[in-house]
Design an enzyme around this catalytic site. Structure first.
Site, PDB file in Angstrom:
ATOM      1  N   SER A  38      -5.619  16.758 -70.487  1.00 29.72           N
ATOM      2  CA  SER A  38      -6.854  17.417 -70.934  1.00 29.72           C
ATOM      3  C   SER A  38      -6.913  17.444 -72.447  1.00 29.72           C
ATOM      4  CB  SER A  38      -6.901  18.848 -70.405  1.00 29.72           C
ATOM      5  OG  SER A  38      -5.902  19.631 -71.041  1.00 29.72           O
ATOM      6  N   ASP A  39      -8.140  17.486 -72.969  1.00 36.52           N
ATOM      7  CA  ASP A  39      -8.289  17.862 -74.362  1.00 36.52           C
ATOM      8  C   ASP A  39      -7.831  19.332 -74.456  1.00 36.52           C
ATOM      9  OD1 ASP A  39      -8.929  17.974 -77.055  1.00 36.52           O
ATOM     10  OD2 ASP A  39     -10.918  17.090 -76.812  1.00 36.52           O
ATOM     11  N   TRP A  40      -7.635  19.816 -75.670  1.00 38.22           N
ATOM     12  CA  TRP A  40      -7.054  21.149 -75.870  1.00 38.22           C
ATOM     13  C   TRP A  40      -7.988  22.248 -75.346  1.00 38.22           C
ATOM     14  CZ3 TRP A  40      -4.028  17.514 -76.443  1.00 38.22           C
ATOM     15  CH2 TRP A  40      -2.719  17.675 -76.851  1.00 38.22           C
TER      16      TRP A  40
END
Ligand code: NAG
Ligand code: NAG
Ligand code: NAG
Ligand code: NAG
Ligand code: NAG
Ligand code: NAG
Length: 709
Positions: A251-253
């Site tokens: 995932s992105d952050w």
């Protein structure tokens, strides 16, 4: 051809090239991964797939190591143009800038040098390259990607990934997918048809997977109402089934929003993690049979396989950075002599937009005695040569070399344009005077009167989390440019930006030069001087369209939570071509100090799997130089494609008077469109046209061919 190019490179460079690592195939890596994963407990599966949390661990994202069987804590580190948040690492040209080189070797070399730095710091994963399409001219992160065209972005992504992974560092293709604006970035939903998704936005990711990319980062936004990081259609169906991606999705952050839904729909690792959705929650979901244990193992197998594929099991360096605790950062120097290629690549990416009366290059024969330099963007910030912009993620003071946010890197030093030009001018006994201030207009004009040539520097700072409200250059520098042009008949404007910038002064008769060096990294002043003084002949080309006015662009930032990409395939120059709008400077545009003739176009053969077209290029001017030869295709009318699409480019270096043949091989990939009913790439039948030239609008040779089956 490739072989001889790399031999030349070795001879020309005194660099001790880190030898490239012989990566395993996915099949070989899976055999090893299976063995390790089969021995793992559920606790271990959770540790490997779950980041330790925001600002915890040594890297931007850090997982937990397991013992018996042993698997290390993985270090995922920002960002796409160099290592961030730790000293003694280089600031490379930004993605949008290296894309402007249209130079496959430069793209790969930059990837290789970045990979070597991440490896030196012990980072297993470089969080890049970014390959979103510059759909909206005002979007805040366009500078991290490779511009508005999927074909150029695809080549750039693949070369960058090949370079990074040649050093045994896992590249991360991001941000998957349609992550095209920062406004409402964690919440907005994109409605997009399947053909546009494939032909424009998926294309560079598809090329990345062919290049063997180890991981893909899913993005913040939703697609058709479902978050990218829990979207079965984009993760399972498209990425893993259709494109056969064997690595893992992280995932992105803070882009993970669920446990069962995310995991079952294709997410393999959560970043930066913490135990909310993965970790304990993941273990419970497996225990409660909401997630099959086979799926939990599949997640880990993908991660471990990528690690084996890059041979990180064989003496990979320990983590030698500490992004989250600067005091404990060992600060190992990984810069080697990368500055040399940063300078070369910066020069190769300068786009010369105007050169009236051949005002450039400046040589001993030019008769120029005095140069004046104006604008904040020419000099160093108040912090001097020691910029700390990677720490505060804001690099908007002084000359602009990169954007801000997680896409920024450490900046070890900056050779400013003022310094680069001054040093080179000295060799020609040319005096340099300056006023490094956008606001002091009277001072600038009084100096400008006394100079033979003036340079006015402009910039537009872009950063993560903020889109632009307009495309004006920063700090009202247009006023300074106008005032200097009113007083000096050789006014040259230099623009540092990753986004298009409007040029209201463009038709002023005294503006004889315009240069677009983009965001060139730490050697900016030297790269620019190499071009201005003719040591290197410019060959950079625009990877975006610069419109005459903002309203000419096909799409804008939407402050809404749900919207459709109604322009569909008409992104960037395709829109300008289809609607008959003249841009100020078109996609693919850029001048040289020499001229090139295009003749003898020839279609050697054409069918649905192999079409070969060649053209003869001659350097007809009086200087050695490189041309970026571009091939655009028009599809049969019934295919309903935009008027023309880039489907090939080659950088060819020619000594003055020299000619060479440039050949384009168009395979199924270059000739196909995405057919929604059959869910396949198909080559349409009928009449194709090919346009070969020096930009998307400067077409020099045309031919056509039929494809009948
Ligand atoms: C989104 O919805 C449109 C319209 O129903 C459909 O054509 C498209 O395939 C969907 N895309 C995704 C990624 O769900
Ligand atoms: C750079 O500046 C920071 C803060 O201004 C200072 O702590 C640091 O020592 C400086 N580094 C160098 C190499 O001068
Ligand atoms: C900044 O540092 C670079 C690299 O050490 C050096 O070449 C340059 O001269 C320095 N500039 C200034 C103004 O100190
Ligand atoms: C161009 O510069 C000259 C000074 O060299 C000045 O006299 C002239 O007015 C300028 N032209 C315009 C249109 O401002
Ligand atoms: C396409 O042309 C190439 C080169 O002439 C040839 O080798 C190949 O067999 C052809 N393929 C088809 C499907 O006709
Ligand atoms: C190419 O044409 C041949 C017939 O000549 C056909 O069998 C094949 O499916 C076509 N391939 C593609 C990729 O369209």
């Amino acid at each position: 051809m490739k072989l001889s190019a790399s031999i030349v490179l070795l001879l020309a460079s005194t660099t001790t090239l880190v030898s490239s690592i012989d990566l395993l195939s996915w099949d070989e890596a899976y055999v090893k991964a299976d063995k390790l994963v089969n021995e793992m407990t559920l606790d271990q599966l959770a540790d490997i797939t779950t980041g330790r949390g925001l600002f915890i661990g040594k890297c931007t994202g850090t997982t937990t190591a397991t013992t018996n069987p042993d698997f290390p804590a993985l270090c995922l580190a920002d960002g796409p143009l160099g290592v961030r948040g730790t000293p003694f690492a280089s600031a490379f040209p930004a993605g949008i800038t290296i894309a402007a080189s249209f130079d496959k070797d430069a793209l790969r070399e930059r990837g290789q040098d970045m990979g070597a730095e991440f490896r030196g710091k012990g980072a297993h994963v470089q969080l890049g390259p970014a390959m979103n399409i510059a759909r909206v001219a005002k979007a805040g992160r366009n500078w991290e990607g490779f511009g508005e065209d999927p074909f150029l972005s695809g080549v750039a992504a693949a070369e960058t990934i090949t370079g990074i992974q040649s050093q045994g560092v896992i590249a991360a293709a991001k941000h998957y997918i349609v992550n095209e604006q920062e406004t409402n970035r964690m919440t907005h939903s994109v409605t997009i048809d399947d053909r546009t998704l494939h032909e424009i936005y998926l294309w560079p990711f598809a090329r990345s997977i062919e290049a063997g990319v180890g991981t893909v980062m899913c993005s913040y936004n939703k697609i058709n109402g479902t978050y990218a990081c829990e979207n079965d259609r984009v993760l399972n169906q498209i990425l893993k089934d259709e494109l056969d991606f064997k690595g893992w999705v992280h995932s992105d952050w803070l882009a993970t929003h669920s446990t069962t839904k995310a995991v079952n729909n294709g997410l393999d690792m959560t970043m930066p993690g913490g135990w909310v959705y993965f970790g304990g929650a993941l273990k419970n979901a497996v225990k409660n049979s909401k997630i099959e244990i086979t799926r939990a193992k599949d997640m880990v197998r993908r991660i471990v396989a990528a690690w084996y594929k890059m041979r990180q099991d064989e003496g990979f360096p320990s983590i030698k950075m500490n992004t989250n605790n600067g005091l404990q950062d060992p600060g190992i120097d990984v810069q080697a002599d990368h500055a040399k290629r940063i300078r070369q690549h910066g020069a190769a990416s300068v786009v010369l937009l105007r050169n009236k009366n051949n005002i450039l290059p400046i040589t001993a024969a030019s008769g120029i005695k005095k140069i004046a330099i104006f604008g904040d963007d020419a000099g160093l910030s108040r912090q001097g040569n020691n910029t700390s912009c990677s720490v505060v993620s804001k690099c908007d003071k002084g000359t602009l070399i990169q954007g801000g946010g997680s896409g920024a890197s450490n900046v070890p030093y900056i050779v400013s344009p003022l310094e680069g030009i001054t040093n080179r001018a000295k060799e020609l006994s040319i005096e340099v005077v300056s006023s490094i201030s956008d606001g002091k207009i009277a001072k600038a004009t009084s100096i400008a009167k006394t100079a033979d040539v003036t340079f006015v520097f402009a910039k537009k700072y872009s950063a993560e989390m903020s889109d632009h409200s307009n495309l004006k250059a920063d700090n009202n520098v247009d006023k300074l440019i106008q005032a200097v042009a009113n007083t000096n008949k050789n006014t040259i404007v230099v623009i540092h930006s990753g986004n298009a910038v409007m040029m209201p002064w463009e038709s002023h008769p005294n503006i004889t030069g315009i240069l677009w060096p983009g965001l060139p990294g730490q050697e900016t002043g030297n790269s620019l001087a190499d071009i201005l003084f003719g040591d290197i002949n410019p060959s950079g080309r625009l990877p975006i369209t610069i419109a005459k006015q903002e309203s000419d662009y096909p799409a804008d930032v939407y402050n809404k939570f749900e919207f459709e990409y109604t322009e569909r395939l008409l992104v960037g120059y395709k829109h300008f071509d289809a609607k008959g709008i003249d841009p100020l400077f078109e996609f693919g545009y850029g001048l040289s100090y020499t001229t090139f003739d295009y003749t003898h176009i020839k279609v050697h053969h054409a069918n649905n799997t192999s079409t070969k077209v060649s053209v003869q290029i001659k350097n007809s001017g009086d200087r050695d130089g490189a041309e970026i030869v571009q091939a655009y295709i028009s599809y049969p009318e019934a295919a309903y494609e935009p008027p023309k699409l880039l489907r090939g480019f080659e950088k060819v270096f020619l000594k003055k008077g020299q000619s060479n043949q440039v050949t384009f091989q168009l395979g199924k990939q270059e000739l196909s469109i995405w057919d929604v009913p059959s869910q396949q790439w198909v080559v349409p039948k009928g009449l194709f046209r090919i346009h070969i030239g020096a930009s998307s609008r400067d077409i020099r040779q045309r031919a056509s061919f039929h494809i009948n089956s």
